[in-house]
Design a protein around this motif. Structure first.
Motif, PDB file in Angstrom:
ATOM      1  N   THR A 102      32.284  27.078  22.076  1.00  0.00           N
ATOM      2  CA  THR A 102      31.213  27.846  21.428  1.00  0.00           C
ATOM      3  C   THR A 102      30.199  26.917  20.759  1.00  0.00           C
ATOM      4  OG1 THR A 102      32.860  29.574  21.101  1.00  0.00           O
ATOM      5  CG2 THR A 102      30.788  29.841  19.934  1.00  0.00           C
ATOM      6  N   ALA A 235      26.899  33.810  16.898  1.00  0.00           N
ATOM      7  CA  ALA A 235      27.980  34.489  16.158  1.00  0.00           C
ATOM      8  C   ALA A 235      28.057  35.968  16.545  1.00  0.00           C
ATOM      9  CB  ALA A 235      27.773  34.295  14.665  1.00  0.00           C
ATOM     10  N   ARG A 236      27.234  36.788  15.909  1.00  0.00           N
ATOM     11  CA  ARG A 236      27.167  38.208  16.264  1.00  0.00           C
ATOM     12  C   ARG A 236      25.712  38.663  16.161  1.00  0.00           C
ATOM     13  NH1 ARG A 236      31.206  37.400  18.314  1.00  0.00           N
ATOM     14  NH2 ARG A 236      33.250  38.386  18.075  1.00  0.00           N
ATOM     15  N   ASP A 260      22.991  33.744  21.835  1.00  0.00           N
ATOM     16  CA  ASP A 260      24.093  34.062  22.759  1.00  0.00           C
ATOM     17  C   ASP A 260      24.598  35.469  22.479  1.00  0.00           C
ATOM     18  OD1 ASP A 260      26.004  33.503  24.792  1.00  0.00           O
ATOM     19  OD2 ASP A 260      27.533  33.210  23.245  1.00  0.00           O
ATOM     20  N   SER A 287      32.407  31.398  24.583  1.00  0.00           N
ATOM     21  CA  SER A 287      33.762  30.890  24.866  1.00  0.00           C
ATOM     22  C   SER A 287      34.024  30.752  26.368  1.00  0.00           C
ATOM     23  CB  SER A 287      34.802  31.832  24.254  1.00  0.00           C
ATOM     24  OG  SER A 287      34.744  33.109  24.886  1.00  0.00           O
TER      25      SER A 287
HETATM   26  C1  DGY Z   1      34.273  35.181  19.785  1.00  0.00           C
HETATM   27  O1  DGY Z   1      35.297  34.884  20.428  1.00  0.00           O
HETATM   28  O2  DGY Z   1      34.299  35.910  18.794  1.00  0.00           O
HETATM   29  C2  DGY Z   1      32.942  34.608  20.126  1.00  0.00           C
HETATM   30  O3  DGY Z   1      32.005  35.591  20.208  1.00  0.00           O
HETATM   31  C3  DGY Z   1      32.953  33.621  21.258  1.00  0.00           C
HETATM   32  O4  DGY Z   1      31.691  33.452  21.787  1.00  0.00           O
END
Ligand code: DGY
Length: 322
Positions: A102, A235-236, A260, A287
């Motif tokens: 990540t 992240a989110r 992302d 990931s």
């Molecule tokens: C997770 O695993 O929470 C992440 O979004 C990986 O990108």
């Protein structure tokens, strides 16, 4: 023998591990809606969920047989873990194994935004490349810049180390507590959010999604960022306000953004952000390396097996057996 449902196909490591431990595993291909997922979840003892599965109070109250939910992600904002704890359901996640993947993806976005990768690639693929261009595509050189890391957990720290050791950057960070070892390793400075915004050339988001971080990056925050700076979010998506980000990019207050994660996911194909060359957007692939996804599958399977034996999980979100 316990019944385990994996809500979408993940590397077979998970199924193989669980079957070796004597569990019966069913793999679904995702579900049309949460109701359909719930109907299947009612029949099993454990679930391996995706970050897109919404496991809320209603879901948990009706899936009466569940003893463990193992999320195939490190973030677990899709699960109401407090409520699960009250019901005695163990919640697992996959920390550590996806940290490098990540952080590397965050770096990929940073490099791509800084060097105008979207417009440069379009120039070639649309047949507009006329010859070497002395005045086009001028980007941002990253060496010795200041990066602000919002949320210096595992992934934030990994990115900061790449930036400090690889690109000689100064590191600012926000976190609930000071990270002494991290500060020693990277000369990072713990600052408040406002100072981080106003002093950083790059701001990179690595915090979990909580009530406190939802829409943290609003109009105010983007305006506080330095003119010509870069915003990265791996992240989110709910941490940023998409409209406010669009305005900050359109007015050229920000040089660019690398995402992302989007709000909502999947992103609407009509999102105005897609019109901007300064916004580079990936479909939540932080990931997505072979190594990370294999290891995540194994951690998820171990979490299920341990939870079913009332033992502490490897990635333990609610620690109900410790
Ligand atoms: C997770 O695993 O929470 C992440 O979004 C990986 O990108």
């Amino acid at each position: 023998m316990s019944n385990v449902l994996i809500t979408k196909e993940i590397p077979s490591t998970a199924k193989n591990y669980l079957e070796e431990k004597g569990h019966k595993v069913k793999i679904a291909c995702g579900f049309e809606d949460n109701k359909a997922l719930l109907e299947e979840a009612k029949k099993v003892d454990a679930l391996i969920t995706m970050l897109s599965d919404k496991i809320d109070q209603d879901f948990l109250s009706h899936a009466k047989n569940l003893k463990v939910i193992s999320n195939y992600a490190v973030g677990h904002n899709n699960i109401d873990s407090n409520f699960a704890t009250k019901l005695g359901i163990a919640i697992g996640n996959t920390p550590d194994v996806l940290t490098n993947a990540t952080a590397e993806l965050a770096m990929t976005l940073l490099f791509a935004v800084a060097r105008n990768a979207k417009s440069a690639m379009r120039n070639v693929s649309e047949g507009k490349w006329q010859g070497w261009e002395p005045m086009g595509f001028h980007g941002v050189e990253l060496n010795a810049k200041t990066i602000g890391i919002v949320g210096a957990g595992r992934i934030g720290q990994a990115m900061a180390k790449m930036c400090h050791h690889g690109l000689n950057m100064n590191i600012l960070y926000t976190a609930r507590s000071k990270k002494t070892e991290f500060e020693k390793q990277t000369k990072a400075q713990h600052v408040d959010f406002e100072n981080l915004l106003s002093q950083s050339d790059i701001v990179s988001v690595h915090c979990p999604l909580t009530e406190q971080t939802e829409l943290l990056f609003n109009d105010w925050a983007f305006k506080k960022m330095k003119k010509g700076s870069i915003f990265i979010n791996t992240a989110r998506g709910e941490v940023h306000d998409e409209g406010a980000l669009y305005d900050a990019l359109k007015s050229a207050h920000l040089f660019g953004a690398g995402l992302d994660v989007t709000n909502p996911e999947p992103m609407s194909p009509n999102s105005k952000l897609l019109e901007l060359d300064s916004a580079i957007i990936f479909p939540h692939i932080g990931s997505a390396t072979v190594k990370a996804r294999e290891e995540m599958a194994l951690v998820c399977a171990k979490n299920v097996d341990l939870g079913l034996q009332n033992k502490p999980l490897v990635g333990d979100v609610n620690n109900i057996y410790s």
